[in-house]
Design a protein around this motif. Structure first.
Motif, PDB file in Angstrom:
ATOM      1  N   LEU A   1       0.843  -1.280   0.024  1.00  0.00           N
ATOM      2  CA  LEU A   1       0.022  -0.013  -0.367  1.00  0.00           C
ATOM      3  C   LEU A   1       0.923   1.144  -0.006  1.00  0.00           C
ATOM      4  O   LEU A   1       0.694   2.318  -0.583  1.00  0.00           O
ATOM      5  N   ILE A   2       1.688   1.208   0.842  1.00  0.00           N
ATOM      6  CA  ILE A   2       2.834   2.397   0.864  1.00  0.00           C
ATOM      7  C   ILE A   2       3.519   2.623  -0.463  1.00  0.00           C
ATOM      8  O   ILE A   2       3.581   3.968  -0.927  1.00  0.00           O
ATOM      9  N   VAL A   3       3.847   1.634  -1.008  1.00  0.00           N
ATOM     10  CA  VAL A   3       4.505   1.661  -2.373  1.00  0.00           C
ATOM     11  C   VAL A   3       3.609   2.224  -3.568  1.00  0.00           C
ATOM     12  O   VAL A   3       3.986   3.103  -4.375  1.00  0.00           O
ATOM     13  N   LEU A   4       2.241   1.796  -3.517  1.00  0.00           N
ATOM     14  CA  LEU A   4       1.370   2.155  -4.502  1.00  0.00           C
ATOM     15  C   LEU A   4       1.135   3.618  -4.352  1.00  0.00           C
ATOM     16  O   LEU A   4       1.022   4.455  -5.115  1.00  0.00           O
ATOM     17  N   LEU A   5       0.937   4.041  -2.932  1.00  0.00           N
ATOM     18  CA  LEU A   5       0.561   5.404  -2.834  1.00  0.00           C
ATOM     19  C   LEU A   5       1.774   6.332  -2.873  1.00  0.00           C
ATOM     20  O   LEU A   5       1.450   7.347  -3.336  1.00  0.00           O
ATOM     21  N   GLY A   6       2.853   5.444  -2.621  1.00  0.00           N
ATOM     22  CA  GLY A   6       4.134   6.596  -3.043  1.00  0.00           C
ATOM     23  C   GLY A   6       4.279   6.903  -4.296  1.00  0.00           C
ATOM     24  O   GLY A   6       4.590   7.859  -4.831  1.00  0.00           O
ATOM     25  N   SER A   7       4.258   5.744  -5.275  1.00  0.00           N
ATOM     26  CA  SER A   7       4.133   5.765  -6.601  1.00  0.00           C
ATOM     27  C   SER A   7       3.048   7.098  -7.050  1.00  0.00           C
ATOM     28  O   SER A   7       3.641   7.858  -7.908  1.00  0.00           O
TER      29      SER A   7
END
Length: 651
Positions: A430-436
């Motif tokens: 989730l953090i990586v998707l939102l970070g992207s």
């Protein structure tokens, strides 16, 4: 004929870049880790020297990112731009993880907690390329062997034991994957934006996913893989090569061309799902769930656009193709287990899903955390909401984020049925998707503000400064985020019997003598000997098979963990050596050839475990005691080694 030439050339170019990037990443990681090992560094938890050098290395990596972005923007020296990105990404991973761990041979979390069974698995597959269970003899593996099998081959090439190769392999493969992810991003979006989003997602993965090294590989590839999947499934009318080039200038997804049908993206998505199946089952489930949601969403859009049910057929065919491709790859590690399972091999219901910490009982909202990553996720959340209707990237990430929240809710729902879906482990994704999404939100938002305030030249400088300072502030704090994991790597005793923090070693320091005595008395190879012990970390250092695993949550269902535990308790109630020998000879499983006990007041003790879900903690430890009289017989040889009593069956 010419229609297929461009996609073929793009594919060949991407494959060539991937191979070249992998070679560069391997060299960077190998040279970096070797260089770190040449110096006698102080322990990270007792000195700030390695932390200072880590920050210095991160600044160098940031300079390489800036060089790459600048060269891509001015469209000059593309190979130097690529090389800068490759070296920057692999160097960032190597220095951020390798430098803090430079004074220890162990990886994050040492040989403690979950890292114990992971090291055991790597040790097993370093000893042999055969697909074998990490603990139990004569049964195929249940946990996906992909990451561990490759690591075993690396260990063989380098002449290192499993426990020792864990750290360089984990760091090296993560460095390689960061470069592969960049090549994939670059094939899908603008090159300069690809550098930025690759750098940010790599930093996020190192911070929040790297302790679980084999899943971190999948997390790094998750976001671009979703773009591929959406490009394969959603093919609106008018999507063609010309429009793709126009969208490319805006930093949007480059589809493979309307006439090509997106089959290259289908292949890429299938390969990703197959990789997930061989590396990490949970992320396979999430990825497959997301692809299905994408297919449903794409089907709704296709029907609304064309007003015909036949518009759904291409989507269904592509989903089937993705499933077939991933299924073939998954079979390389799953087939032996499935064959035994379908043949009706005795098994018990697994308890791998029996874990519900507090994080799994609430919805994760990283966008509201007061941190740099929280701010980036908040920007990403806003960007997804604003751009979902107009951006294919936002649609792909939006469906991915929605699938994580749906999975989390489903995990909460199935607690009523006595299990979970381990949703707490999805927070890194989730953090990586939102970070992207946050990267794209920052880039597009900065551009919009720049135009709205009449394009003052200094605004661009200010935006670059803010982005750079924010990124460096987050990057240099990564060792602090991993403080506990790094500390354990220094406080655990390694396979040489040493603690990297120079403090007294634990009982693990006696393992080498135990191993030497055991091999001398059995006169058999380690992988032909079964040991019953509660000190299961012994199996992490030496490839003996165990009679019982660490806990039921990591045990192969075919091993019948609970029945083995009951059998062990029954053995403790026997009164004579003859009774014990008879029980061992008639055991439904391959009986122990040796016992590695701790000495207790009343005899030889083993500390076992049982599943007590839904309690948290979900494991209860209990001790069983074998009377010493059971082994006072010529058919057993008892040797005291430090705190251990090694009992070897000789007859």
């Amino acid at each position: 004929m010419t229609v297929g030439v461009a996609p073929a050339r793009r594919t060949a170019s991407a494959v060539g870049e991937t191979v070249a990037g992998i070679l560069v990443a391997v060299v960077v990681a190998a040279v970096g880790l070797y260089a770190f090992s040449l110096v006698q560094w102080p322990a990270f938890n007792s000195s700030n020297v390695t932390r200072a050098l880590t920050t210095l290395g991160q600044v160098v990596a940031a300079a390489l990112f800036a060089t790459s972005i600048y060269l891509y923007r001015i469209h000059k020296w593309p190979w130097i731009a690529r090389l800068s990105a490759w070296v920057g990404l692999s160097g960032f991973v190597t220095v951020t993880l390798g430098m803090p761990l430079a004074a220890t041979k162990l990886y994050l979390f040492g040989i403690s907690v979950d890292q114990e069974f992971r090291t055991e698995y790597l040790t097993r597959l370093t000893d042999s390329a055969s697909l074998r269970d990490m603990t139990y003899a004569d049964i195929p593996p249940f946990y996906p062997a992909g990451w561990f099998w490759v690591g075993g081959r690396v260990g063989n090439i380098l002449g290192m034991d499993g426990w020792e190769v864990f750290k360089p392999y984990a760091i090296g493969l993560l460095a390689v994957t960061s470069v592969v992810a960049f090549v994939l991003w670059k094939a899908l979006i603008r090159s300069d934006w690809a550098v930025a989003v690759s750098a940010v997602t790599t930093a996020l993965v190192v911070a929040y996913a790297s302790p679980e090294a084999y899943s971190a590989v999948i997390v790094l590839l998750f976001a671009p893989a979703l773009l591929l999947a959406w490009g394969a499934l959603h093919r609106p009318t008018g999507m063609n090569v010309a429009s793709s080039k126009s969208e490319c200038k805006k930093g949007t997804l480059i589809p493979s061309g309307g006439r090509a049908g997106g089959w290259g993206a289908v292949l890429g998505t299938g390969l990703f799902l197959g990789l997930a199946a061989t590396f990490y089952t949970l992320y396979l489930g999430l990825a497959a769930f997301t692809v299905v949601l994408m297919a449903l969403f794409a089907g709704v859009l296709a029907y609304r656009e064309r007003k015909a049910w036949r518009a759904l057929m291409p989507i269904a065919v592509k989903v089937a193709a993705i499933a077939a491709i991933s299924g073939v790859i998954a079979a390389t590690v799953w087939l032996p287990y499935l064959v035994d399972f379908l043949r009706g091999a005795p098994s018990t219901s697994g308890t791998a899903l029996h874990y519900l910490p507090e994080a799994g009982a609430t919805l994760p909202f990283p966008m509201f955390e007061f941190s740099m990553s929280g701010a980036l996720c908040l920007i990403g959340t806003v960007w997804l909401a604003v751009r979902f209707s107009s951006s294919r990237r936002a649609q792909a990430f939006g469906v991915g984020v929605a699938s994580i929240y749906l999975w989390t809710l489903l995990s909460m729902a199935v607690t009523a049925a006595g299990t979970t879906l381990l949703s707490f482990r999805l927070e890194a994704v989730l953090i990586v998707l939102l970070g992207s999404a946050g990267v794209f939100g920052f880039l597009e938002g900065s551009h919009a503000i720049y135009q709205a305030i009449n394009e003052p030249p200094k605004f661009r400088v200010a935006a670059v400064v803010v982005a750079t300072v924010g990124a460096m502030a987050f990057a240099q704090n990564i060792p602090q985020v991993l403080q506990t994991e790094i500390t354990v790597a220094y406080s655990d005793t390694d396979g040489d019997g040493n603690r990297a923090d120079m403090r007294p070693a634990s009982a693990v320091s006696y393992y080498r003598e135990v191993d030497e005595t055991l091999t001398e008395q059995t006169q058999r190879p380690r992988d032909e000997t079964v040991v019953l012990t509660a000190d299961t970390s012994f199996l992490s250092y030496y490839p003996y098979f165990g009679f019982q695993g660490l806990t039921s949550h990591y045990a192969n269902p075919l091993a019948q963990f609970d029945q083995r535990a009951a059998a062990i308790e029954q053995w403790t109630e026997l009164e004579t050596p003859d009774q014990l020998i008879d029980a061992l000879n008639t055991s439904q499983w391959r009986a122990p050839d040796a016992f590695l006990f701790r000495r207790g007041a009343d005899g030889y003790t083993l500390r076992l475990a049982e599943d007590v879900y839904p309690n948290d903690p979900n494991v209860r430890r209990y001790t069983v005691t074998f009377p010493e009289a059971l082994f006072e017989d010529p058919r057993f040889t008892v040797t005291d080694i430090g705190p251990f009593a090694l009992v070897v069956r000789t007859g």
